[in-house]
Design a protein around this motif. Structure first.
Motif, PDB file in Angstrom:
ATOM      1  N   THR A  56       0.839  -1.202   0.000  1.00  0.00           N
ATOM      2  CA  THR A  56       0.000   0.000   0.000  1.00  0.00           C
ATOM      3  C   THR A  56       0.873   1.252   0.000  1.00  0.00           C
ATOM      4  N   LYS A  57       0.258   2.386  -0.354  1.00  0.00           N
ATOM      5  CA  LYS A  57       0.913   3.689  -0.294  1.00  0.00           C
ATOM      6  C   LYS A  57      -0.141   4.738   0.016  1.00  0.00           C
ATOM      7  N   LYS A  58       0.330   5.956   0.367  1.00  0.00           N
ATOM      8  CA  LYS A  58      -0.598   7.034   0.694  1.00  0.00           C
ATOM      9  C   LYS A  58      -0.674   8.035  -0.449  1.00  0.00           C
ATOM     10  N   CYS A  59      -1.901   8.605  -0.602  1.00  0.00           N
ATOM     11  CA  CYS A  59      -2.119   9.606  -1.653  1.00  0.00           C
ATOM     12  C   CYS A  59      -1.297  10.862  -1.324  1.00  0.00           C
ATOM     13  N   SER A  60      -0.609  11.382  -2.352  1.00  0.00           N
ATOM     14  CA  SER A  60       0.221  12.577  -2.136  1.00  0.00           C
ATOM     15  C   SER A  60      -0.620  13.828  -1.914  1.00  0.00           C
ATOM     16  N   GLY A  61      -1.903  13.747  -2.276  1.00  0.00           N
ATOM     17  CA  GLY A  61      -2.760  14.909  -2.121  1.00  0.00           C
ATOM     18  C   GLY A  61      -3.505  14.929  -0.795  1.00  0.00           C
ATOM     19  N   CYS A  62      -4.264  13.823  -0.511  1.00  0.00           N
ATOM     20  CA  CYS A  62      -5.120  13.809   0.694  1.00  0.00           C
ATOM     21  C   CYS A  62      -4.643  12.848   1.768  1.00  0.00           C
ATOM     22  N   GLY A  63      -3.643  12.015   1.446  1.00  0.00           N
ATOM     23  CA  GLY A  63      -3.126  11.080   2.447  1.00  0.00           C
ATOM     24  C   GLY A  63      -3.931   9.802   2.577  1.00  0.00           C
ATOM     25  N   ASN A  64      -4.904   9.582   1.703  1.00  0.00           N
ATOM     26  CA  ASN A  64      -5.714   8.345   1.762  1.00  0.00           C
ATOM     27  C   ASN A  64      -4.854   7.150   1.396  1.00  0.00           C
ATOM     28  N   GLU A  65      -5.098   5.997   2.084  1.00  0.00           N
ATOM     29  CA  GLU A  65      -4.310   4.785   1.817  1.00  0.00           C
ATOM     30  C   GLU A  65      -4.806   4.127   0.539  1.00  0.00           C
ATOM     31  N   LEU A  66      -3.819   3.871  -0.367  1.00  0.00           N
ATOM     32  CA  LEU A  66      -4.125   3.283  -1.663  1.00  0.00           C
ATOM     33  C   LEU A  66      -3.294   2.036  -1.858  1.00  0.00           C
ATOM     34  N   SER A  67      -3.728   1.164  -2.773  1.00  0.00           N
ATOM     35  CA  SER A  67      -2.895   0.017  -3.126  1.00  0.00           C
ATOM     36  C   SER A  67      -1.676   0.495  -3.878  1.00  0.00           C
ATOM     37  N   ALA A  68      -0.582  -0.273  -3.865  1.00  0.00           N
ATOM     38  CA  ALA A  68       0.704   0.159  -4.414  1.00  0.00           C
ATOM     39  C   ALA A  68       0.617   0.478  -5.904  1.00  0.00           C
TER      40      ALA A  68
END
Length: 353
Positions: free
Chosen positions: A329-341
């Motif tokens: 997983t990784k975090k969105c650079s804009g809002c910080g939401n957790e996303l899949s890699a």
């Protein structure tokens, strides 16, 4: 009294028997020193039969009714006597009245236990008892085989023999049927019916008929009954030697606690109290040991992108090939939401990754 009247008094002109008893089976009509006049009246009541015996030989049998004794109603005796002096001459015979009613409430039972083989318990000693009823079916056969020339014959003279016949017949039937001991109480009627049929022939050889047979009880030895009681108790408790032990231990502690003197007052002493406690602890431990241990959840697994080896999610490098493990997983650079890699856009804010 003149000679003529004396001779006349020696002739019997009425023959009958009024039965006031409950157990007389055969009664000899009193004709000692008296002769029966040809043309005398014979009355045979219901539940009676009359048997004529002349010089030890059975001649005629009369069923219920009223008869005038003459050549028509005494065919066998008439033929034997041939009446040299005319048919009005007196004759002398032994006359037996046979009671053909049903004799009820006769008891039967085992004097000593009988040995039986059971598939579950092995060799058993059983006792059984009940009641039966019988009656005379063939007076001629009964005269020849049983009472002979006795002046009277009662039920007590034959019941001992009949009791032995019944016990032997029922025991033989039980052995042949091989009915389990635990099922006997549900088969009393069937066993009695089959036993009655089995014994019918042996009764008929005596001129008798077995009218009814009732089995009141077939009992097991006291030792076997105690074992069955224990087995029933254990069946109620269920799975359960440990539960039973715990129950017994709890009951012992409760009884001791209720005693005013505690353990010592109950007479068990300190050693016995410790023993009870140990027994309770062992039972509890045994019960606990039977319960499956809770297993810790296994960590989630991921696969190495290079060699496919199974790795934990916390692993940073593959233990097999050394390849760096990319986070899943990784975090969105804009809002910080957790996303899949592998996400290219954020599903929350739409920011390109």
């Amino acid at each position: 009294m003149g000679l003529f009247n004396f001779i006349k008094s020696q002739f019997i002109d009425v023959i009958e028997w009024t039965d006031n008893s409950t157990n007389i089976m055969v009664y000899q009509f009193p004709v000692e020193n008296r002769e029966i006049k040809m043309g005398a009246q014979l009355t045979v009541r219901e539940a009676q039969m009359a048997v004529f015996v002349d010089e030890g030989q059975l001649t005629d049998v009369f069923t219920p009714g009223r008869y005038t004794l003459d050549t028509q109603n005494l065919p066998v005796l008439t033929k034997l006597k041939s009446w040299k002096y005319g048919f009005n001459s007196p004759f002398k015979s032994e006359i037996y009245f046979v009671n053909t009613k049903q004799f009820t409430n006769c008891k039967w039972g085992t004097t000593n236990p009988i040995m039986m083989r059971d598939a579950e318990f092995g060799m058993l000693r059983m006792r059984m008892f009940g009641i039966y009823s019988f009656k005379v079916a063939d007076p001629a056969v009964f005269l020849r085989e049983v009472f002979g020339t006795a002046s009277f014959f009662t039920v007590d003279g034959i019941t001992g023999q009949l009791k032995s016949k019944i016990v032997s017949g029922v025991a033989d039937l039980l052995a042949e049927a091989a009915i389990p001991a635990l099922d006997l109480s549900s088969k009393y009627d069937e066993i009695a019916l089959m036993s009655r049929k089995k014994l019918g022939e042996s009764f008929s050889r005596l001129g008798l008929s077995l009218e009814s047979l009732i089995i009141e009880n077939i009992s097991l030895p006291e030792e076997v009954e105690k074992v069955l009681d224990k087995r029933t108790s254990m069946g109620i408790i269920g799975d359960s030697l440990n539960q039973y032990t715990r129950y017994q231990a709890a009951e012992s502690i409760r009884d001791a606690a209720q005693n005013p003197g505690g353990m010592a007052g109950a007479g068990v002493g300190m050693g016995a109290g410790i023993g009870i406690g140990n027994m309770f602890a062992e039972a509890f431990s045994a019960q606990q040991s039977k319960q499956p241990e809770a297993k810790a959840p296994e960590p989630a697994k991921i696969k190495c992108s290079n060699c496919g080896a199974a790795l934990t999610e916390q692993a940073k490098f593959c233990l097999e090939c050394g390849t760096k493990v990319e986070p899943s997983t990784k975090k969105c650079s804009g809002c910080g939401n957790e996303l899949s890699a592998g996400s290219k856009f954020c599903q929350e804010c739409g920011q390109k990754q």
